[in-house]
Design a protein around this motif. Structure first.
Motif, PDB file in Angstrom:
ATOM      1  N   ASP A 142       0.843  -1.213   0.000  1.00  0.00           N
ATOM      2  CA  ASP A 142       0.000   0.000   0.000  1.00  0.00           C
ATOM      3  C   ASP A 142       0.873   1.257   0.000  1.00  0.00           C
ATOM      4  OD1 ASP A 142      -2.110  -1.692   0.096  1.00  0.00           O
ATOM      5  OD2 ASP A 142      -2.525  -1.415   2.248  1.00  0.00           O
ATOM      6  N   ARG A 143       1.883   1.226   0.840  1.00  0.00           N
ATOM      7  CA  ARG A 143       2.765   2.398   0.982  1.00  0.00           C
ATOM      8  C   ARG A 143       3.449   2.735  -0.357  1.00  0.00           C
ATOM      9  NH1 ARG A 143       2.750   5.441   5.077  1.00  0.00           N
ATOM     10  NH2 ARG A 143       2.976   3.773   6.609  1.00  0.00           N
ATOM     11  N   LEU A 144       3.805   1.677  -1.112  1.00  0.00           N
ATOM     12  CA  LEU A 144       4.535   1.906  -2.368  1.00  0.00           C
ATOM     13  C   LEU A 144       3.617   2.016  -3.586  1.00  0.00           C
ATOM     14  CD1 LEU A 144       7.650  -0.440  -1.872  1.00  0.00           C
ATOM     15  CD2 LEU A 144       7.531   2.038  -1.584  1.00  0.00           C
ATOM     16  N   CYS A 158      13.958   5.018  -8.504  1.00  0.00           N
ATOM     17  CA  CYS A 158      13.890   3.834  -7.642  1.00  0.00           C
ATOM     18  C   CYS A 158      15.103   2.928  -7.850  1.00  0.00           C
ATOM     19  CB  CYS A 158      12.610   3.051  -7.924  1.00  0.00           C
ATOM     20  SG  CYS A 158      11.126   3.963  -7.480  1.00  0.00           S
ATOM     21  N   LEU A 159      16.091   3.416  -8.557  1.00  0.00           N
ATOM     22  CA  LEU A 159      17.268   2.599  -8.862  1.00  0.00           C
ATOM     23  C   LEU A 159      18.113   2.387  -7.601  1.00  0.00           C
ATOM     24  CD1 LEU A 159      18.538   1.425 -11.520  1.00  0.00           C
ATOM     25  CD2 LEU A 159      20.043   3.425 -11.503  1.00  0.00           C
ATOM     26  N   ASN A 195      17.180   8.792  -3.322  1.00  0.00           N
ATOM     27  CA  ASN A 195      16.259   8.926  -4.467  1.00  0.00           C
ATOM     28  C   ASN A 195      14.818   8.844  -3.948  1.00  0.00           C
ATOM     29  OD1 ASN A 195      15.816   6.249  -3.908  1.00  0.00           O
ATOM     30  ND2 ASN A 195      16.766   5.470  -5.789  1.00  0.00           N
ATOM     31  N   ARG A 196      13.879   8.750  -4.855  1.00  0.00           N
ATOM     32  CA  ARG A 196      12.460   8.814  -4.457  1.00  0.00           C
ATOM     33  C   ARG A 196      12.049   7.622  -3.580  1.00  0.00           C
ATOM     34  NH1 ARG A 196       7.371   9.128  -8.689  1.00  0.00           N
ATOM     35  NH2 ARG A 196       5.730   9.154  -7.099  1.00  0.00           N
ATOM     36  N   LEU A 197      12.524   6.426  -3.912  1.00  0.00           N
ATOM     37  CA  LEU A 197      12.141   5.261  -3.102  1.00  0.00           C
ATOM     38  C   LEU A 197      12.655   5.417  -1.660  1.00  0.00           C
ATOM     39  CD1 LEU A 197      10.964   2.428  -2.680  1.00  0.00           C
ATOM     40  CD2 LEU A 197      13.090   1.476  -3.560  1.00  0.00           C
ATOM     41  N   HIS A 217      11.313  -8.257  -2.371  1.00  0.00           N
ATOM     42  CA  HIS A 217      10.092  -8.629  -3.089  1.00  0.00           C
ATOM     43  C   HIS A 217       9.375  -7.352  -3.571  1.00  0.00           C
ATOM     44  CE1 HIS A 217       6.587 -11.207  -3.844  1.00  0.00           C
ATOM     45  NE2 HIS A 217       5.832 -10.318  -3.222  1.00  0.00           N
ATOM     46  N   PHE A 218       9.468  -6.286  -2.770  1.00  0.00           N
ATOM     47  CA  PHE A 218       8.776  -5.034  -3.097  1.00  0.00           C
ATOM     48  C   PHE A 218       9.658  -4.065  -3.883  1.00  0.00           C
ATOM     49  CE2 PHE A 218       6.851  -6.872   0.657  1.00  0.00           C
ATOM     50  CZ  PHE A 218       5.532  -6.945   0.242  1.00  0.00           C
ATOM     51  N   SER A 219      10.971  -4.096  -3.633  1.00  0.00           N
ATOM     52  CA  SER A 219      11.847  -3.096  -4.265  1.00  0.00           C
ATOM     53  C   SER A 219      12.365  -3.529  -5.638  1.00  0.00           C
ATOM     54  CB  SER A 219      13.027  -2.779  -3.348  1.00  0.00           C
ATOM     55  OG  SER A 219      13.872  -3.905  -3.222  1.00  0.00           O
ATOM     56  N   ARG A 220      12.523  -4.855  -5.841  1.00  0.00           N
ATOM     57  CA  ARG A 220      13.135  -5.316  -7.099  1.00  0.00           C
ATOM     58  C   ARG A 220      12.382  -4.873  -8.349  1.00  0.00           C
ATOM     59  NH1 ARG A 220      16.097 -11.245  -6.645  1.00  0.00           N
ATOM     60  NH2 ARG A 220      17.953 -10.411  -5.644  1.00  0.00           N
TER      61      ARG A 220
END
Ligand SMILES: Cc1cc2nc3c(=O)[nH]c(=O)nc-3n(C[C@H](O)[C@H](O)[C@H](O)COP(=O)(O)O)c2cc1C
Length: 354
Positions: free
Chosen positions: A92-94, A321-322, A283-285, A304-307
């Protein structure tokens, strides 16, 4: 080349220079490790993200390129605890970021993308007769360490505090890598909260040297001959440099990441990519999760969420998001082939030490 003084590690590992190219699982190539090893430094290969069934092939690829010792590196983190509620909260957050990159939030419960060091690794590693094995996030069980030593390996453990250095020696490490707060990538912290283990290289190395009897490697923020000479003056028997080798064409680094390193003055410690504290370029992430670090799923489930965001970012030519691991010394980066960089570093440091 000016004369290099020997250190306990140049002798023990058979090196021409006490310079170690840091293990970097995300940037690892056999070419990088071999180029450094063949040029007289210690090349390293981070196997943390290598599936166990690929381990033998990757070791063979390194061995085809060099017969010099190479440091084989593994993570030994506690297996993560699944938490579906926290997973949902993260998705949800992402959500705005997934939407920005036209992605659906990853489905299902978060699964660990790679395992911790285990007997399965050991079974493949032992017949390969590794000469140097290093660990991040503590050490595996004593019988693993004993088996590796019986096969002829030296064990390097990573410490971010004096307390961790002493613990690692008590649990079988032969050499300590003292990793300062400046370091790029994951912090090796394993005994306390990372926020309580933020010691700079200049302060950490001499304290670890005083606290343990074994050779100490200095890591974190070392980018050129000045840093190498300084670390040796602090009592280090070698230096370990990660960010400095990200400018080598042999390293597996996104061009956007490499470019960002030159201007990488704004590095942060973040759990946003993996669930464990690591230093990378803001960065933004990272900004999105900065105020929510306590909600991030356990290491390495957060991948699982960042890749997907990292991959989409790379594809779109965006750094938003790199994953851009970088130490605080990043702007000192010089882009050179690894063997050339190593010789340049050795030359600079030797001139200063003379
Ligand atoms: C891109 C990158 C990936 C890294 N991956 C690993 C790893 O797989 N295993 C490990 O023990 N350390 C890893 N590290 C940390 C390095 O071993 C070392 O402590 C750090 O690079 C030293 O700081 P410096 O980057 O300022 O030279 C990584 C560092 C970077 C920059």
């Amino acid at each position: 080349m000016p004369h290099w003084p020997t250190t306990p590690l140049t002798e023990r590992f058979g090196l021409r220079y006490p310079i170690i190219q840091a293990p970097m699982a995300s940037a690892a190539t056999a070419e990088l490790a071999a180029a450094v090893a063949n040029a007289g430094g210690l090349g390293s290969y981070g196997f943390a993200m290598t599936p166990v069934d690929r381990l033998a092939d990757e070791i063979a690829a390194i061995r085809r390129l060099t017969n010099q010792p190479v440091n084989f590196n593994f993570f030994c983190h506690a297996p993560p605890v699944p938490d579906p509620e926290r997973d949902q909260q993260m998705a949800d957050r992402l959500a705005p970021l997934y939407a920005a990159f036209d992605l659906s939030p990853p489905a299902g419960p978060a699964a660990a993308p790679y395992p911790t060091f285990s007997e399965a690794h050991l079974e493949i590693l032992l017949p390969a007769l590794p000469t140097i094995v290093s660990f991040q996030f503590g050490l595996p069980p004593r019988f693993h360490i004993e088996a590796l030593k019986a096969a002829g390996a030296f064990i390097i453990g990573t410490a971010t505090t004096v307390e961790e250095a002493v613990w690692l020696v008590e649990h079988g490490a032969d050499v300590i890598c003292a990793q300062g707060f400046e370091a790029g990538g994951h912090r090796g912290t394993f005994l306390r909260d990372p926020a309580a283990s933020e010691i700079g290289t200049l302060a950490l190395v001499p304290q670890v040297v005083d606290a343990v009897r074994c050779p100490v490697i200095a890591a974190g923020g070392i980018m050129d001959g000045r840093g190498i000479a300084a670390a040796l003056m602090l009592g280090a028997a070698a230096v370990q440099m990660g960010t400095a080798f990200l400018g080598c064409p042999e390293a597996k680094v996104q061009p956007l990441h490499r470019r960002a390193l030159h201007a990488g003055t704004d590095t942060r410690l973040t759990k946003a990519y993996s669930g464990r504290s690591a230093r990378g370029i803001a960065n933004r992430l990272i900004e999105t999760l900065a105020a929510h670090e306590a909600e991030i799923p356990d290491f390495p489930l957060q991948q699982h969420f960042s890749r997907p965001l990292n991959a989409a970012s790379a594809l779109r030519g965006s750094t938003e998001c790199l994953q851009m691991w970088a130490g605080q010394g990043a702007p000192l980066l010089r882009e050179r082939p690894a063997a050339e960089l190593l010789k340049m570093l050795a030359h600079e440091a030797a001139a200063l030490l003379a």
